[in-house]
Design an enzyme around this catalytic site. Structure first.
Site, PDB file in Angstrom:
ATOM      1  N   HIS A 160       0.868  -1.394   0.050  1.00 34.92           N
ATOM      2  CA  HIS A 160      -0.057  -0.009   0.109  1.00 34.92           C
ATOM      3  C   HIS A 160       0.833   1.379  -0.035  1.00 34.92           C
ATOM      4  O   HIS A 160       0.175   2.299  -0.296  1.00 34.92           O
ATOM      5  CB  HIS A 160      -0.841  -0.131   1.124  1.00 34.92           C
ATOM      6  CG  HIS A 160      -1.945  -1.056   1.176  1.00 34.92           C
ATOM      7  ND1 HIS A 160      -3.154  -1.252  -0.004  1.00 34.92           N
ATOM      8  CD2 HIS A 160      -2.219  -2.126   2.171  1.00 34.92           C
ATOM      9  CE1 HIS A 160      -3.570  -2.194   0.550  1.00 34.92           C
ATOM     10  NE2 HIS A 160      -3.072  -2.792   1.514  1.00 34.92           N
ATOM     11  N   ASP A 196      -2.235 -10.364  -2.760  1.00 38.06           N
ATOM     12  CA  ASP A 196      -2.775 -10.002  -1.510  1.00 38.06           C
ATOM     13  C   ASP A 196      -4.537  -9.661  -1.841  1.00 38.06           C
ATOM     14  O   ASP A 196      -4.758  -9.199  -2.918  1.00 38.06           O
ATOM     15  CB  ASP A 196      -2.376  -8.551  -0.705  1.00 38.06           C
ATOM     16  CG  ASP A 196      -2.639  -8.409   0.471  1.00 38.06           C
ATOM     17  OD1 ASP A 196      -1.995  -8.617   1.580  1.00 38.06           O
ATOM     18  OD2 ASP A 196      -3.735  -7.814   0.479  1.00 38.06           O
ATOM     19  N   HIS A 198      -6.113  -7.367  -0.760  1.00 33.61           N
ATOM     20  CA  HIS A 198      -6.189  -5.744  -0.755  1.00 33.61           C
ATOM     21  C   HIS A 198      -5.552  -5.366  -2.076  1.00 33.61           C
ATOM     22  O   HIS A 198      -4.243  -5.808  -2.216  1.00 33.61           O
ATOM     23  CB  HIS A 198      -5.782  -5.089   0.424  1.00 33.61           C
ATOM     24  CG  HIS A 198      -6.513  -5.600   1.567  1.00 33.61           C
ATOM     25  ND1 HIS A 198      -5.953  -6.565   2.418  1.00 33.61           N
ATOM     26  CD2 HIS A 198      -7.833  -5.305   2.335  1.00 33.61           C
ATOM     27  CE1 HIS A 198      -6.848  -6.675   3.427  1.00 33.61           C
ATOM     28  NE2 HIS A 198      -8.100  -5.720   3.577  1.00 33.61           N
ATOM     29  N   ASP A 286      -4.370 -13.274   3.094  1.00 31.45           N
ATOM     30  CA  ASP A 286      -5.507 -12.469   3.478  1.00 31.45           C
ATOM     31  C   ASP A 286      -6.695 -13.088   2.698  1.00 31.45           C
ATOM     32  O   ASP A 286      -8.020 -12.655   2.940  1.00 31.45           O
ATOM     33  CB  ASP A 286      -5.421 -11.267   3.951  1.00 31.45           C
ATOM     34  CG  ASP A 286      -4.786 -10.339   2.854  1.00 31.45           C
ATOM     35  OD1 ASP A 286      -4.532 -10.994   1.840  1.00 31.45           O
ATOM     36  OD2 ASP A 286      -4.769  -9.277   3.378  1.00 31.45           O
TER      37      ASP A 286
HETATM   38  C1  OKP Z   1      -2.960  -4.556   4.487  1.00 30.81           C
HETATM   39  B1  OKP Z   1      -2.656  -5.652   3.543  1.00 30.81           B
HETATM   40  C2  OKP Z   1     -11.220  -1.985   7.297  1.00 30.81           C
HETATM   41  C3  OKP Z   1      -9.871  -1.613   7.639  1.00 30.81           C
HETATM   42  C4  OKP Z   1      -8.832  -1.885   6.606  1.00 30.81           C
HETATM   43  C5  OKP Z   1      -6.508  -1.536   6.836  1.00 30.81           C
HETATM   44  C6  OKP Z   1      -6.021  -3.011   6.084  1.00 30.81           C
HETATM   45  C7  OKP Z   1      -4.860  -3.024   5.369  1.00 30.81           C
HETATM   46  C8  OKP Z   1      -4.552  -4.050   4.797  1.00 30.81           C
HETATM   47  N1  OKP Z   1     -12.416  -1.896   8.154  1.00 30.81           N
HETATM   48  N2  OKP Z   1      -7.577  -1.620   7.454  1.00 30.81           N
HETATM   49  O1  OKP Z   1      -2.942  -5.281   2.109  1.00 30.81           O
HETATM   50  O2  OKP Z   1      -3.054  -6.954   4.037  1.00 30.81           O
HETATM   51 ZN    ZN Z   2      -4.122  -7.387   2.461  1.00 32.92          ZN
END
Ligand code: OKP
Ligand code: ZN
Length: 343
Positions: A160, A196, A198, A286
């Site tokens: 990120h 990932d 996200h 994840d």
């Molecule tokens: C990092 B990685 C949702 C909150 C999200 C941040 C997530 C970061 C993920 N309620 N918080 O890509 O695993």
């Molecule tokens: Zn993630």
């Protein structure tokens, strides 16, 4: 395959993130890398080596000097100016229409260099972040010097983080540092596959206008999922990099291996078409059905197949750990990918 990891990475250990109306201990914690390290040692996957020391140059190849200086100085400034030993965390951001200038004040600087409240800075953050980036660089060097693959057990994660912005537990973009290092050491066309859950908005932004680095990401649809403002299929690159960015946003609750595997195959096909000569995998776990903050439905056994699918690209490969928060299953899931790749 070899794993690169340093206990220094555990020095980054902050007390909170702000999410879902709550301030709570971050899901991203030292226990994650410790769990993966223990599984890899127990399974005797291969040697676990300490990262080498590197100058800042390979980090500055993808991050701005001012941002890296901020990361190094933030904790000291925070303690000095705010007189607290609680984590440094931003609260005010230069959004639309506001001045895009780094302020003198540390709370201003924190907002200037952050896009969310999930990247607090503590006393050991810079050392941990630096060690994590050095793990990525060391694994990359193993591949540069002829290993078919290596695993950078990075933590904190990186995908990120943009050229001059942190967020989502990420400070230095380890995968981007690895990809750029491959480019600077003889590899002409590098692909980054981000699995990932996200979207890797930071990695996308760093290489968005470049034709020599292909970014391919499979992730939860940003219409419904973090990071919300990046990761749409229409984001395909710009300028020289037009066509060199490929996003696969997928539906949250229903994505299991049956659906995911076809998408992954398509992604690998695009990497082959690009004619990459090296691959960096942003390996987030994840996507696992048991993950506490994500909503895909992959099972532990599916990760072996994911590894095998990635191996089909037949490229020198640097695996870089990203997310994955079901800590009791994280080691097993990582191992399955790496072993599935090696078979
Ligand atoms: C990092 B990685 C949702 C909150 C999200 C941040 C997530 C970061 C993920 N309620 N918080 O890509 O695993
Ligand atoms: Zn993630």
């Amino acid at each position: 395959m070899k794993t690169v990891y340093s206990a220094d990475q555990e020095l980054h250990d902050v007390r909170l993130e702000v999410t879902s109306g709550d301030a709570r201990p971050p899901y991203e914690s030292p226990a994650r890398s410790r769990a993966v390290f223990n599984s890899i040692r127990a399974a005797a996957l291969g040697d676990v080596v300490e990262p080498d020391k590197f100058p800042l140059e390979p980090i500055l190849a993808v991050h701005s000097q001012a941002y890296v200086e901020f990361l190094q100085r933030a904790w000291g400034l925070w303690v000095e100016e705010c007189g607290t030993e609680l984590d440094a965390i931003p609260y005010c951001f230069p959004h639309r229409g506001l001045r895009q200038v780094e302020p003198r004040n540390i709370e201003g600087k924190l907002g200037y260099y952050s896009f969310d409240l999930s990247a607090a800075i503590g006393e050991g953050t810079w050392r941990g972040v630096r060690a994590s980036a050095n793990a990525a660089l060391t694994a990359t060097n193993l591949v540069i010097t002829g290993e078919q693959a290596a695993f950078a057990l990075c933590r904190p994660p990186g995908h990120h983080a943009g050229r001059d912005i942190m967020g989502g537990y990420c400070y230095i973009n380890n995968a981007a540092v690895a990809a750029q290092s491959l480019r600077d050491n003889g590899f002409e066309r590098v692909a980054i596959l981000d699995v990932d859950y996200h979207h890797g908005n930071g990695t996308q932004s760093i290489f968005y206008d470049r034709a020599d680095v292909l970014f391919v990401s499979i992730h939860g649809d940003p219409e419904d999922e973090y990071p919300h403002f990046s990761g749409y299929a229409c984001e395909t690159g710009e300028g020289q990099g037009a066509g060199c960015n490929i996003n696969y946003p997928l539906p949250l609750g229903t994505t299991d291996w049956e659906c995911y595997s076809g998408v992954l195959e398509d992604a690998i096909g695009n990497i082959s078409t690009f004619a990459a000569d090296a691959l960096v995998v942003s390996l987030g776990l994840d996507t696992f059905a048991g993950d506490p903050i994500a909503r895909f439905k992959l099972q532990t056994k599916d990760y072996s197949q994911m590894g095998a699918a990635i191996a089909a690209a037949e490229l020198p490969t640097v695996f870089v750990l990203e997310g994955g928060y079901a800590i009791d299953r994280l080691g097993e899931n990582v191992l399955n990918v790496l072993r599935g790749f090696e078979l």
